[in-house]
Design a protein around this motif. Structure first.
Motif, PDB file in Angstrom:
ATOM      1  N   VAL A  20       0.912  -1.257  -0.024  1.00  0.00           N
ATOM      2  CA  VAL A  20      -0.041   0.016  -0.003  1.00  0.00           C
ATOM      3  C   VAL A  20       0.922   1.433  -0.054  1.00  0.00           C
ATOM      4  O   VAL A  20       1.901   1.254   0.407  1.00  0.00           O
ATOM      5  N   ILE A  21       0.317   2.280  -0.109  1.00  0.00           N
ATOM      6  CA  ILE A  21       0.953   3.799  -0.214  1.00  0.00           C
ATOM      7  C   ILE A  21       0.885   3.763   1.509  1.00  0.00           C
ATOM      8  O   ILE A  21      -0.007   3.865   1.990  1.00  0.00           O
ATOM      9  N   LYS A  22       1.941   4.176   1.901  1.00  0.00           N
ATOM     10  CA  LYS A  22       2.259   4.558   3.241  1.00  0.00           C
ATOM     11  C   LYS A  22       1.360   5.387   3.912  1.00  0.00           C
ATOM     12  O   LYS A  22       0.983   6.377   3.108  1.00  0.00           O
ATOM     13  N   ARG A  25      -4.665   3.358   2.828  1.00  0.00           N
ATOM     14  CA  ARG A  25      -5.279   1.912   2.459  1.00  0.00           C
ATOM     15  C   ARG A  25      -5.325   1.878   1.038  1.00  0.00           C
ATOM     16  O   ARG A  25      -6.111   0.839   0.621  1.00  0.00           O
ATOM     17  N   ILE A  26      -4.712   2.510   0.373  1.00  0.00           N
ATOM     18  CA  ILE A  26      -4.583   2.320  -1.249  1.00  0.00           C
ATOM     19  C   ILE A  26      -3.560   1.442  -1.513  1.00  0.00           C
ATOM     20  O   ILE A  26      -2.371   1.628  -1.319  1.00  0.00           O
ATOM     21  N   THR A  27      -4.107   0.493  -2.201  1.00  0.00           N
ATOM     22  CA  THR A  27      -2.844  -0.612  -2.526  1.00  0.00           C
ATOM     23  C   THR A  27      -2.519  -0.378  -4.013  1.00  0.00           C
ATOM     24  O   THR A  27      -2.868   0.462  -4.705  1.00  0.00           O
ATOM     25  N   VAL A  28      -1.234  -0.978  -4.270  1.00  0.00           N
ATOM     26  CA  VAL A  28      -0.511  -0.770  -5.617  1.00  0.00           C
ATOM     27  C   VAL A  28      -1.389  -1.455  -6.464  1.00  0.00           C
ATOM     28  O   VAL A  28      -1.516  -0.964  -7.596  1.00  0.00           O
ATOM     29  N   GLU A  29      -1.993  -2.597  -5.963  1.00  0.00           N
ATOM     30  CA  GLU A  29      -3.239  -3.348  -6.952  1.00  0.00           C
ATOM     31  C   GLU A  29      -4.106  -2.506  -7.516  1.00  0.00           C
ATOM     32  O   GLU A  29      -4.519  -2.308  -8.742  1.00  0.00           O
ATOM     33  N   PRO A  49      -7.704  11.648  -2.678  1.00  0.00           N
ATOM     34  CA  PRO A  49      -7.043  12.883  -2.000  1.00  0.00           C
ATOM     35  C   PRO A  49      -5.919  12.254  -1.260  1.00  0.00           C
ATOM     36  O   PRO A  49      -4.881  13.075  -1.239  1.00  0.00           O
ATOM     37  N   ASN A  50      -5.776  11.414  -0.696  1.00  0.00           N
ATOM     38  CA  ASN A  50      -4.565  11.024  -0.019  1.00  0.00           C
ATOM     39  C   ASN A  50      -3.425  10.369  -0.861  1.00  0.00           C
ATOM     40  O   ASN A  50      -2.202  10.088  -0.382  1.00  0.00           O
ATOM     41  N   GLU A  54       3.612  11.118  -6.532  1.00  0.00           N
ATOM     42  CA  GLU A  54       5.065  10.271  -6.171  1.00  0.00           C
ATOM     43  C   GLU A  54       4.337   8.871  -5.988  1.00  0.00           C
ATOM     44  O   GLU A  54       5.043   7.810  -6.094  1.00  0.00           O
ATOM     45  N   GLY A  55       3.260   8.770  -5.223  1.00  0.00           N
ATOM     46  CA  GLY A  55       2.814   7.434  -4.831  1.00  0.00           C
ATOM     47  C   GLY A  55       2.307   6.413  -6.090  1.00  0.00           C
ATOM     48  O   GLY A  55       2.530   5.225  -6.071  1.00  0.00           O
ATOM     49  N   ILE A  56       1.859   7.390  -7.131  1.00  0.00           N
ATOM     50  CA  ILE A  56       1.466   6.401  -8.249  1.00  0.00           C
ATOM     51  C   ILE A  56       2.707   5.969  -8.872  1.00  0.00           C
ATOM     52  O   ILE A  56       2.817   4.987  -9.255  1.00  0.00           O
ATOM     53  N   LEU A  57       3.796   6.935  -9.169  1.00  0.00           N
ATOM     54  CA  LEU A  57       5.001   6.344  -9.604  1.00  0.00           C
ATOM     55  C   LEU A  57       5.649   5.194  -8.849  1.00  0.00           C
ATOM     56  O   LEU A  57       6.294   4.472  -9.374  1.00  0.00           O
TER      57      LEU A  57
END
Length: 95
Positions: A20-22, A25-29, A49-50, A54-57
């Motif tokens: 997940v993004i630190k 609860r947004i998973t890479v999946e 919004p969280n 950078e998280g997407i990349l």
């Protein structure tokens, strides 16, 4: 850009241990599914919004690194051909 380990976390107590993004609860999946369904970075950022660019990349980099392992993916039709030849059914072709 931060290291993936600063952005992606794997914790068995969060989303059953999926990456997940630190701090979310947004998973890479989820990110990969949304992008493969045609969503843009902008749409993802608006919907979550969280989430940051950078998280997407980091999610994309994490997925890429995960696929660079020693695992070999065998096309299903090749497995069928091997089955038709008979003999041992040990398909562990990892390097």
């Amino acid at each position: 850009m931060k290291e993936n380990s600063d952005i992606i976390e794997i914790n068995p107590n969060i989303m059953l241990g999926k990456p997940v993004i630190k701090g979310t609860r947004i998973t890479v999946e989820l990110i990969l599914e949304e992008l493969s369904a045609g969503k843009t970075h902008k749409e993802l950022l608006e919907a979550y919004p969280n989430l940051s660019n950078e998280g997407i990349l980091a999610a994309l980099a994490f997925a890429s690194k995960s696929l660079k392992g020693e695992k070999t993916y065998i096309p299903f039709n090749l497995i069928q051909d091997l089955d038709n030849l008979g003999g041992e059914k040990d398909y562990n072709l990892s390097a």
